[in-house]
Scaffold this motif. Sequence first.
Motif: not given
Length: 120
Positions: A27-53
Motif C-alpha cells: 500500500s503506497g498510502v502508508w509509505r507516503e504518510i511515513a515519508k511526510r512524518l520523517e520530515t521535521p515536525s515544523k513541516n507537519f500539517a496543521e489542518v482546520n475542520l473547515s478544510k476537512i469539511s
Amino acid sequence: MKRAAKTNPRYTALVSMLKEASRVNESGVWREIAKRLETPSKNFAEVNLSKISRYAREGETVIVPGKVLGSGILESGIAIAALNFSDSAASKIKDANGTCMTIEDLVKNNPEGKKVRILR
C-alpha cells in the motif's frame, strides 16, 4: 551537516510501523504518510475542520499527518485520523457524529489503506 534524528519514540515507532505496513500490504498510502512524518515536525500539517469539511464527504476516512485544529464547522460524520487533535477539534468532530483516531488505529483497522484521503 548531520541530519537530526527524531527523538520522540512515538514518531519513530509510527514511521517504522507505516513502512512495514506498506511493505506487507503493498500500500503506497502508508509509505507516503511515513515519508511526510520523517520530515521535521515544523513541516507537519496543521489542518482546520473547515478544510476537512470542504474536501471530505460523509462516511469517508481522512488522514492528517499532523494536527487537526478546531477552526470551522464540521457538518457530517467523518472519520479522521491524525497525530494530534486540539480539544476544540475533538469536541466538534464528536458533536458531528464523526470519529477521532490515531494513525496507529487507522493502520490496524484498515491495513490496505483503502478509501483514505490524505489532507495537508
